[in-house]
Scaffold this motif. Structure first.
Motif, PDB file in Angstrom:
ATOM      1  N   LEU A  75       0.688  -1.386  -0.288  1.00  0.00           N
ATOM      2  CA  LEU A  75      -0.083   0.371  -0.143  1.00  0.00           C
ATOM      3  C   LEU A  75       0.675   0.674  -0.131  1.00  0.00           C
ATOM      4  N   ILE A  76       1.567   1.440   0.540  1.00  0.00           N
ATOM      5  CA  ILE A  76       2.720   2.600   0.860  1.00  0.00           C
ATOM      6  C   ILE A  76       3.752   2.458  -0.277  1.00  0.00           C
ATOM      7  N   THR A  77       3.760   1.525  -1.231  1.00  0.00           N
ATOM      8  CA  THR A  77       4.433   1.815  -2.483  1.00  0.00           C
ATOM      9  C   THR A  77       3.914   2.279  -3.436  1.00  0.00           C
ATOM     10  N   THR A  78       2.642   1.779  -3.827  1.00  0.00           N
ATOM     11  CA  THR A  78       1.698   1.992  -4.025  1.00  0.00           C
ATOM     12  C   THR A  78       1.315   3.721  -4.464  1.00  0.00           C
ATOM     13  N   GLY A  79       1.201   3.890  -3.233  1.00  0.00           N
ATOM     14  CA  GLY A  79       1.092   5.900  -2.509  1.00  0.00           C
ATOM     15  C   GLY A  79       2.649   6.245  -3.544  1.00  0.00           C
ATOM     16  N   MET A  80       4.021   5.413  -3.263  1.00  0.00           N
ATOM     17  CA  MET A  80       4.737   6.793  -3.046  1.00  0.00           C
ATOM     18  C   MET A  80       5.110   6.284  -5.306  1.00  0.00           C
ATOM     19  N   ALA A  81       4.561   4.673  -5.780  1.00  0.00           N
ATOM     20  CA  ALA A  81       4.809   4.805  -6.612  1.00  0.00           C
ATOM     21  C   ALA A  81       3.527   6.173  -7.940  1.00  0.00           C
ATOM     22  N   LEU A  82       2.592   6.300  -7.451  1.00  0.00           N
ATOM     23  CA  LEU A  82       1.297   7.219  -7.661  1.00  0.00           C
ATOM     24  C   LEU A  82       2.175   8.791  -8.000  1.00  0.00           C
ATOM     25  N   ILE A  83       2.587   9.199  -6.461  1.00  0.00           N
ATOM     26  CA  ILE A  83       3.500   9.782  -6.500  1.00  0.00           C
ATOM     27  C   ILE A  83       4.241  10.498  -7.884  1.00  0.00           C
ATOM     28  N   VAL A  84       5.150   9.428  -7.695  1.00  0.00           N
ATOM     29  CA  VAL A  84       6.437  10.066  -8.810  1.00  0.00           C
ATOM     30  C   VAL A  84       5.606   9.544  -9.896  1.00  0.00           C
ATOM     31  N   GLN A 143       6.242  13.272 -11.772  1.00  0.00           N
ATOM     32  CA  GLN A 143       6.576  13.064 -13.600  1.00  0.00           C
ATOM     33  C   GLN A 143       6.122  13.321 -14.854  1.00  0.00           C
ATOM     34  N   LYS A 144       5.227  13.141 -14.830  1.00  0.00           N
ATOM     35  CA  LYS A 144       3.881  13.692 -16.132  1.00  0.00           C
ATOM     36  C   LYS A 144       4.092  15.473 -16.548  1.00  0.00           C
ATOM     37  N   GLY A 145       3.731  15.865 -14.986  1.00  0.00           N
ATOM     38  CA  GLY A 145       4.503  17.449 -14.955  1.00  0.00           C
ATOM     39  C   GLY A 145       5.371  17.896 -14.577  1.00  0.00           C
ATOM     40  N   ALA A 204       7.578  16.955 -16.996  1.00  0.00           N
ATOM     41  CA  ALA A 204       7.496  17.093 -18.190  1.00  0.00           C
ATOM     42  C   ALA A 204       7.914  17.635 -19.168  1.00  0.00           C
ATOM     43  N   ILE A 205       6.142  18.136 -19.272  1.00  0.00           N
ATOM     44  CA  ILE A 205       5.789  19.965 -19.530  1.00  0.00           C
ATOM     45  C   ILE A 205       7.536  20.526 -19.637  1.00  0.00           C
ATOM     46  N   PHE A 206       8.048  20.937 -18.752  1.00  0.00           N
ATOM     47  CA  PHE A 206       9.022  21.519 -18.567  1.00  0.00           C
ATOM     48  C   PHE A 206      10.039  20.525 -19.347  1.00  0.00           C
ATOM     49  N   PHE A 207      10.535  19.486 -19.020  1.00  0.00           N
ATOM     50  CA  PHE A 207      11.834  18.247 -18.861  1.00  0.00           C
ATOM     51  C   PHE A 207      11.782  17.281 -19.563  1.00  0.00           C
ATOM     52  N   ALA A 208      11.880  17.675 -20.690  1.00  0.00           N
ATOM     53  CA  ALA A 208      10.876  16.462 -21.492  1.00  0.00           C
ATOM     54  C   ALA A 208      12.548  15.225 -21.194  1.00  0.00           C
ATOM     55  N   PRO A 209      10.953  13.823 -20.948  1.00  0.00           N
ATOM     56  CA  PRO A 209      12.219  12.547 -20.288  1.00  0.00           C
ATOM     57  C   PRO A 209      13.049  11.942 -21.643  1.00  0.00           C
ATOM     58  N   GLY A 218      17.297  17.510 -19.449  1.00  0.00           N
ATOM     59  CA  GLY A 218      15.680  16.564 -18.861  1.00  0.00           C
ATOM     60  C   GLY A 218      15.337  15.171 -18.569  1.00  0.00           C
ATOM     61  N   ALA A 219      15.476  14.404 -18.684  1.00  0.00           N
ATOM     62  CA  ALA A 219      15.057  12.966 -18.420  1.00  0.00           C
ATOM     63  C   ALA A 219      16.436  12.892 -16.894  1.00  0.00           C
ATOM     64  N   LEU A 220      17.679  13.617 -16.812  1.00  0.00           N
ATOM     65  CA  LEU A 220      18.212  13.903 -14.703  1.00  0.00           C
ATOM     66  C   LEU A 220      17.273  14.468 -14.211  1.00  0.00           C
ATOM     67  N   ILE A 221      17.068  15.776 -14.684  1.00  0.00           N
ATOM     68  CA  ILE A 221      16.177  16.967 -13.600  1.00  0.00           C
ATOM     69  C   ILE A 221      14.406  16.094 -12.888  1.00  0.00           C
ATOM     70  N   ASN A 222      14.131  14.956 -14.651  1.00  0.00           N
ATOM     71  CA  ASN A 222      12.768  14.997 -14.142  1.00  0.00           C
ATOM     72  C   ASN A 222      12.932  13.145 -13.597  1.00  0.00           C
ATOM     73  N   MET A 223      13.565  12.754 -13.172  1.00  0.00           N
ATOM     74  CA  MET A 223      13.935  11.208 -12.541  1.00  0.00           C
ATOM     75  C   MET A 223      14.023  12.141 -10.734  1.00  0.00           C
ATOM     76  N   THR A 224      15.708  12.932 -11.081  1.00  0.00           N
ATOM     77  CA  THR A 224      16.128  13.496  -9.920  1.00  0.00           C
ATOM     78  C   THR A 224      14.913  14.082  -8.765  1.00  0.00           C
ATOM     79  N   ILE A 225      13.813  14.765  -9.057  1.00  0.00           N
ATOM     80  CA  ILE A 225      13.121  15.564  -8.678  1.00  0.00           C
ATOM     81  C   ILE A 225      11.567  14.161  -7.807  1.00  0.00           C
TER      82      ILE A 225
END
Length: 555
Positions: free
Chosen positions: A484-493, A497-499, A501-506, A511-518
């Motif tokens: 359950l906790i992992t599922t919540g974590m995955a949804l947040i990530v 990522q979708k948000g 990606a608007i500014f930093f394309a993966p 862009g992928a590094l910024i996206n992945m890090t945040i």
């Protein structure tokens, strides 16, 4: 009353065992993660210096073709030894028989020196046969790369014995540090060699790959020098133990030799499990794909490089977490068995499984969610590579659980069930390989691994339950909370990522590094907070986490 005396009376055995497990796992996990990260990060400049993406993939395929059989020979020569030596040393130390544990180390060095030479010679001789049955475009290139790895087999077996001896004293830090030193020396050497060969002298790809694989010898050399320095520093302690050895048990040198071999062989077989599955892939992937697909030989080579090389380097980072816990739990379980504390053995096995899922689930699922950005950062954007990494991330859970359960079952003297489970899993893998590749293409190779390891893991869990009568309902409740906790974590990530990606394309590296890090940082913060809020971390990691929760004012 001293802590040692309290422990002898069994009043804090559970706490002591858990603390050792957490502390040892922390050291081994830290060492493994740093080593694996180095082993993955080097690929960015390494592939860039090799040439364009197609040339780099070919170089990586050649590298993988050499490393897979090398890993098998390495397992044959050493895989069982650290755990076997650690188990034996811990067992006899628990009985106060320090002379026997030191004799085991000395005899182990002699045995491993012989097996190292034998394995190196055999690998050198049969290199052409291995290359001829691998997905490589050049027999001579494959042979050259495989032979360059045989030199490391001369050193690593003795290095493994020394690591096992140190681990048997419940001291994990030197082993973890030696792993890091080994990897650091290897990476520095191989990057320097590739830069000189490809950039400075414009040399051949095969020579650059050969120099890279020879780095294994250089890394092992630095590691064993460090370990021998640690043994030298521990000499006063070892001499003191030897002087106070009980010497109630009489055992001959030959008996010690037989004990090491008897203990090591099952560890070798189980330790070779993942590599044996990979060998099946290396020998069957190209022939089957030629039959069931219209891919060219070059396309087959590149597909194999992405699935068996690129993705594998990244998932081994998380699989190493399971290996760290297994290394830590083996001497602890051996110690408890020597003292005939079966209730504590059951607790230790339960703690190992819970700690595994607590760390492994967020690591593997998190990697699957950020797979596009992660693959792009290391190898450049590829839709196919992203898909392979996603499936490989889920596969890593099964591989990691196999590593943990295989080692802990053997530590608990349940070798036969562990070997039977692995054998059945290999048969299932072989049976599923052709239809899986036929229906799913390259993805089928990973699916057949998941099915094969899935069967093995279920059989191992059943064997563990029969031996200890583990509280399955309790474990499932804990696992459900982690899911359950992992599922919540995955949804947040995923949402982050979708948000972003608007500014930093993966699809580009920056862009992928910024996206992945945040996105991964947000997910990590959520998992950390949720595990503290639910008291899950307290129960698994002990009082230190409880104090941290109090300091952070998380009720």
């Amino acid at each position: 009353m001293s802590k040692d005396k309290v422990e002898e009376k069994g009043l804090v055995s559970e706490k002591s065992s858990r603390e050792k497990m957490v502390s040892g796992s922390a050291w081994m996990t830290g060492g493994s993660i740093l080593s694996r990260l180095l082993g993955a990060l080097y690929i960015i400049p390494w592939m860039a210096w090799m040439g364009n993406q197609e040339v780099a993939n070919s170089a990586n395929a050649l590298y993988t073709i050499g490393y897979t059989p090398y890993a098998l020979f390495l397992n044959i020569a050493t895989a069982g030894v650290p755990s076997a030596i650690a188990k034996q040393v811990s067992y006899y130390n628990a009985l106060g028989e320090y002379k026997i544990s030191q004799d085991i180390y000395k005899k182990g060095l002699q045995v491993m020196a012989v097996t190292g030479v034998a394995a190196a010679a055999l690998m050198y001789v049969i290199a052409p046969f291995i290359a001829a049955n691998s997905p490589t475009a050049s027999l001579s290139d494959g042979t050259q790369v495989i032979r360059s790895l045989s030199w490391a087999l001369l050193i690593i077996p003795c290095m493994s014995v020394t690591r096992g001896f140190i681990q048997g004293h419940h001291t994990m830090a030197p082993s973890a540090i030696s792993q890091f030193i080994e990897q650091l020396a290897r990476v520095i050497f191989m990057l320097a060699a590739v830069y000189l060969i490809r950039i400075v002298f414009n040399g051949e790809i095969v020579d650059a790959v050969t120099a890279s694989t020879f780095g294994a010898f250089v890394g092992a050399l630095f590691s064993i020098v460090y370990l021998l320095t640690i043994i030298r520093k521990k000499k006063p302690e070892l001499d003191y133990n030897l002087a106070h050895s009980k010497n109630n048990i009489k055992i001959s040198t030959n008996e010690i030799f037989k004990s090491i071999i008897k203990t090591a062989i099952p560890f070798i077989i189980i330790g070779s499990g993942i590599t044996l599955f990979q060998i099946i892939d290396q020998f069957t992937f190209a022939p089957i794909m030629k039959t069931v697909s219209e891919l060219t030989a070059k396309q087959i080579e590149n597909s194999y490089a992405i699935a068996a090389g690129n993705a594998n380097k990244l998932i081994m980072i998380v699989i190493s977490l399971a290996g760290s816990m297994a290394i830590t739990s083996v001497p602890l379980i051996a110690d408890l068995l020597a003292k005939k504390k079966m209730k504590d053995v059951r607790r230790q096995l339960s703690d190992s499984i819970q700690l595994f899922f607590f760390i492994m689930l967020p690591a593997a699922i998190g990697m699957a969610v950020i797979s596009k950005s992660l693959y792009t950062v290391f190898y450049g954007y590829s839709a196919f590579g992203t898909g392979i990494l996603q499936l490989s991330s889920f596969m890593s859970i099964f591989l990691g659980l196999f590593v943990l359960l295989g080692s802990t079952l053997q530590a608990a003297d349940q070798t036969k069930p562990a070997l039977s489970a692995m054998g059945i899993g290999l048969v299932v893998k072989l049976a599923v390989q052709y239809p899986a590749l036929s229906i799913l293409g390259t993805y089928g190779m990973l699916v057949s691994n998941i099915i094969g390891f899935g069967v093995t893991v279920l059989l191992m869990l059943w064997a563990m339950y029969k031996m200890t009568k583990l509280n399955i309902n309790f474990l499932l409740r804990r696992l459900l909370l982690m899911v359950l906790i992992t599922t919540g974590m995955a949804l947040i990530v995923f949402i982050a990522q979708k948000g972003i990606a608007i500014f930093f394309a993966p699809t580009d590296r920056f862009g992928a590094l910024i996206n992945m890090t945040i996105s991964s940082s947000l997910g990590g913060i959520f998992y950390f907070y949720a595990s503290l809020k639910t008291r899950l971390a307290d129960r698994l990691l002990g009082s230190r986490v409880q104090r941290l929760r109090t300091k952070l004012k998380i009720k």
